[in-house]
Motif scaffolding. Structure first.
Motif, short mmCIF file in Angstrom:
data_model
loop_
_atom_site.label_atom_id
_atom_site.label_comp_id
_atom_site.label_asym_id
_atom_site.label_seq_id
_atom_site.Cartn_x
_atom_site.Cartn_y
_atom_site.Cartn_z
N ASN A 188 0.87 -1.27 0.12
CA ASN A 188 -0.07 -0.09 0.00
C ASN A 188 0.98 1.18 0.05
OD1 ASN A 188 -2.16 -1.65 0.16
ND2 ASN A 188 -2.36 -1.30 2.44
N ASP A 189 2.24 1.21 0.78
CA ASP A 189 2.88 2.41 0.68
C ASP A 189 3.47 2.63 -0.47
OD1 ASP A 189 3.88 4.54 2.16
OD2 ASP A 189 5.65 3.51 2.72
N ALA A 190 3.87 1.47 -1.17
CA ALA A 190 4.25 1.85 -2.77
C ALA A 190 3.22 2.48 -3.42
CB ALA A 190 4.89 0.38 -2.89
N LEU A 191 2.29 2.02 -3.21
CA LEU A 191 1.08 2.56 -4.12
C LEU A 191 0.81 4.15 -3.81
CD1 LEU A 191 -1.69 1.86 -5.86
CD2 LEU A 191 -2.77 1.96 -3.97
N ALA A 192 0.85 4.37 -2.72
CA ALA A 192 0.83 5.87 -2.13
C ALA A 192 2.02 6.76 -2.58
CB ALA A 192 0.65 5.92 -0.65
N TRP A 193 3.02 6.14 -2.61
CA TRP A 193 4.43 6.81 -2.97
C TRP A 193 4.50 6.82 -4.48
CZ3 TRP A 193 9.59 4.07 -1.31
CH2 TRP A 193 10.81 4.94 -1.61
N GLY A 194 4.20 6.07 -5.22
CA GLY A 194 4.46 6.10 -6.64
C GLY A 194 3.18 6.35 -7.50
N ILE A 195 2.00 6.00 -7.06
CA ILE A 195 0.87 6.13 -8.03
C ILE A 195 -0.03 7.27 -7.50
CG2 ILE A 195 -1.21 5.02 -8.66
CD1 ILE A 195 1.06 3.72 -10.19
N PHE A 196 -0.18 7.41 -6.31
CA PHE A 196 -1.11 8.51 -5.77
C PHE A 196 -0.62 9.97 -6.40
CE2 PHE A 196 -2.94 6.61 -1.73
CZ PHE A 196 -3.56 5.68 -2.29
N PRO A 197 0.67 10.16 -6.33
CA PRO A 197 1.14 11.49 -6.97
C PRO A 197 0.63 11.70 -8.41
CG PRO A 197 2.89 10.69 -5.36
CD PRO A 197 1.86 9.69 -5.67
N LEU A 198 0.63 10.59 -9.16
CA LEU A 198 0.42 10.66 -10.48
C LEU A 198 -1.19 10.97 -10.81
CD1 LEU A 198 2.67 7.63 -11.76
CD2 LEU A 198 3.39 10.01 -11.69
N LEU A 199 -1.85 10.29 -10.06
CA LEU A 199 -3.18 10.35 -9.96
C LEU A 199 -3.72 12.00 -9.56
CD1 LEU A 199 -6.19 9.04 -10.10
CD2 LEU A 199 -6.17 8.74 -7.60
N PHE A 200 -3.06 12.55 -8.57
CA PHE A 200 -3.53 13.81 -8.16
C PHE A 200 -2.87 14.91 -9.28
CE2 PHE A 200 -2.22 12.08 -3.58
CZ PHE A 200 -3.73 11.56 -3.49
N ALA A 201 -2.01 14.70 -9.93
CA ALA A 201 -1.36 15.62 -10.93
C ALA A 201 -2.19 15.51 -11.88
CB ALA A 201 0.25 15.09 -11.17
N ALA A 227 1.26 -2.41 -8.80
CA ALA A 227 0.58 -1.31 -9.22
C ALA A 227 0.94 -0.68 -10.74
CB ALA A 227 0.68 -0.14 -8.21
N GLY A 228 2.34 -0.59 -10.92
CA GLY A 228 2.65 -0.32 -12.26
C GLY A 228 2.21 -1.00 -13.48
N VAL A 229 2.02 -2.47 -13.33
CA VAL A 229 1.70 -3.25 -14.68
C VAL A 229 0.23 -2.94 -14.38
CG1 VAL A 229 1.12 -5.73 -15.01
CG2 VAL A 229 3.30 -5.08 -14.50
N LEU A 230 -0.61 -2.89 -13.44
CA LEU A 230 -1.98 -2.66 -13.47
C LEU A 230 -2.50 -1.22 -14.12
CD1 LEU A 230 -3.23 -4.31 -10.09
CD2 LEU A 230 -3.66 -5.15 -12.34
N ALA A 231 -1.55 -0.20 -13.44
CA ALA A 231 -1.77 1.00 -14.06
C ALA A 231 -1.79 1.18 -15.58
CB ALA A 231 -0.99 1.95 -13.27
N ASP A 232 -0.62 0.44 -16.03
CA ASP A 232 -0.41 0.59 -17.44
C ASP A 232 -1.46 -0.34 -18.52
OD1 ASP A 232 1.75 2.27 -17.28
OD2 ASP A 232 3.15 0.15 -17.24
N ALA A 233 -1.81 -1.23 -17.68
CA ALA A 233 -2.93 -2.09 -18.48
C ALA A 233 -4.24 -1.57 -18.47
CB ALA A 233 -2.87 -3.56 -17.95
#
Length: 419
Positions: free
Chosen positions: A252-265, A381-387
């Motif tokens: 979950n922390d990896a998700l918050a660290w790497g994906i959440f900022p991209l979603l917010f941006a 998270a990266g694979v799912l986000a790209d797919a």
């Protein structure tokens, strides 16, 4: 608070070791600050400076960090038993020294990956060792409280540094200014660890003589490293449940660290707003642990962990459903509360069950699984986000987190001696 003493003068207990305990809290705050320098800035660097086109590529730094830290955790426990805690702590800070410069001036993404490999080694050696040293000092009665202070210091520093670097980046750019904080942290921590921190391994040996293990624990302490790894990972129901919950928590922390900022941006938030959101989660998480660690000493571990994992799942779902700063701020606060319920309590479970003779190795194995969650989370998270896109990836992690909480409810037994 309870203390014990021998002719050698060794005493167990928070009050008896308050000076060293407080020093180790400060050192762990600097450990957290080294991680916090990346939380806001690095996901934006991946897109804006290095122009990485996919989420999977952008999250490679978390994958490198998590995999390296996970493996280092394992060796940190073994080495701290063999060589002592303090040498391992000093080695971790020596390895950290080049990291801020590599982040600030690295000419390619490969430099960022290399910096995160070094950062993973630093975090594995230093954070693991400060955990082990605090457990050594306080004895069995206040483990939850001790872990609460340890993790609170680390993650409040993560939050404060994430917010500070976001503000610096807003005015001075993404590089190099935000990473100068990390350089100061590394130098200060190396000096404190070398000249002020004292060895605590004899405290663990003293406790081992008087150890009483709970149900499921080993009483004679004569286990090989392989046996400790199997017991912590699979055989003991409480230890193995804690290991899988720790892995999902850091996923979950990896998700918050790497994906959440991209979603917010993607929804138009400014760097400063993203910095505030990036800081809210670890700030609540960090500060809350001072209460939840103490609470687990009084009501037990299992129910706090189950509740915390389920609350995390709900908060992640709220991030996926939200589209505004206010909703996301609420979700970050809830995610921080859920993580605060879980984080120090899982470490306390390991301290409850493990014999002092192999406790450092058990902590290392647990942290191997837990911080492996960074690597698994970054990849998944990266694979799912790209797919499928950012939002479906977040929903998938929310479902996985809920399943982890239910597994704790079914498998873990209560480990605190009073319960």
């Amino acid at each position: 608070m309870t203390t014990s003493e021998t002719n050698s003068g060794i005493r167990l207990g928070l009050r008896a070791n308050l000076a060293q305990f407080s020093l180790l809290v400060a050192v762990n705050a600097l450990v957290g600050g080294m991680l916090g320098q990346e939380r806001t800035v690095l996901p934006l660097l991946a897109e804006d400076v290095f122009h990485l086109s996919t989420a999977t590529l952008g999250l490679t730094y978390i994958l490198a960090f998590g995999a390296t830290k996970a493996v280092t955790n394992f060796f940190a426990g073994t080495w701290s038993d063999r060589f002592g805690r303090k040498p391992v702590l000093i080695a971790g800070w020596l390895i950290a020294l080049p990291v801020p410069a590599m982040l600030a001036w690295g000419p390619s993404w490969g430099w960022i990956i290399a910096a995160n490999i070094l950062l993973g080694i630093n975090q594995g050696l230093t954070w693991s060792t400060t955990v082990i040293m605090k457990i050594d000092l306080v004895g069995p009665e206040r483990r939850g409280l001790a872990m609460g202070f340890n993790e609170a210091a680390g993650y409040v520093a993560v939050a404060a540094t994430a917010m500070a670097t976001g503000a610096i980046a807003e005015h001075a750019g993404l590089r190099p200014a935000p990473f100068l904080l990390g350089a100061a942290y590394a130098v200060l921590a190396l000096g404190l660890s070398t000249f002020a921190v004292r060895e605590t391994r004899d405290h663990a040996r003293f406790e081992a003589v008087r150890h009483r293990a709970p149900a499921g624990g080993d009483r004679d302490g004569q286990l090989t490293t392989g046996q400790v790894a199997r017991l912590t990972s699979f055989r003991d129901k409480a230890l193995s449940a804690a290991s899988q919950a720790g892995m999902v928590n850091n996923l979950n922390d990896a998700l918050a660290w790497g994906i959440f900022p991209l979603l917010f941006a993607a929804h138009g938030l400014s760097i400063a707003q993203i910095g505030i959101l990036a800081a809210l989660y670890p700030a609540v998480w960090g500060a809350g642990q001072m209460l939840t660690g103490w609470w687990s000493d009084h009501i037990g571990r299992k129910h706090l962990i189950t509740t915390g994992m389920l609350l995390q799942a709900a908060a992640i779902g709220l991030v996926a459903a939200g589209t505004t700063f206010g909703v996301w701020a609420t979700a970050q606060i809830l995610l921080g509360i859920g993580t605060a319920l879980v984080y120090p309590t899982l470490l306390a479970v390991i301290g409850d069950v493990a014999h002092p003779a192999w406790r450092a190795r058990a902590v290392g194995v647990y942290r191997l699984w837990r911080d492996g969650g960074f690597a698994v989370g970054a990849l998944l998270a990266g694979v799912l986000a790209d797919a499928y896109g950012l939002t479906p990836a977040i929903w998938a992690i929310a479902a996985l987190t809920a399943a982890s909480g239910l597994l704790v409810a079914v498998r873990m037994y209560e480990t605190h001696p009073r319960n």
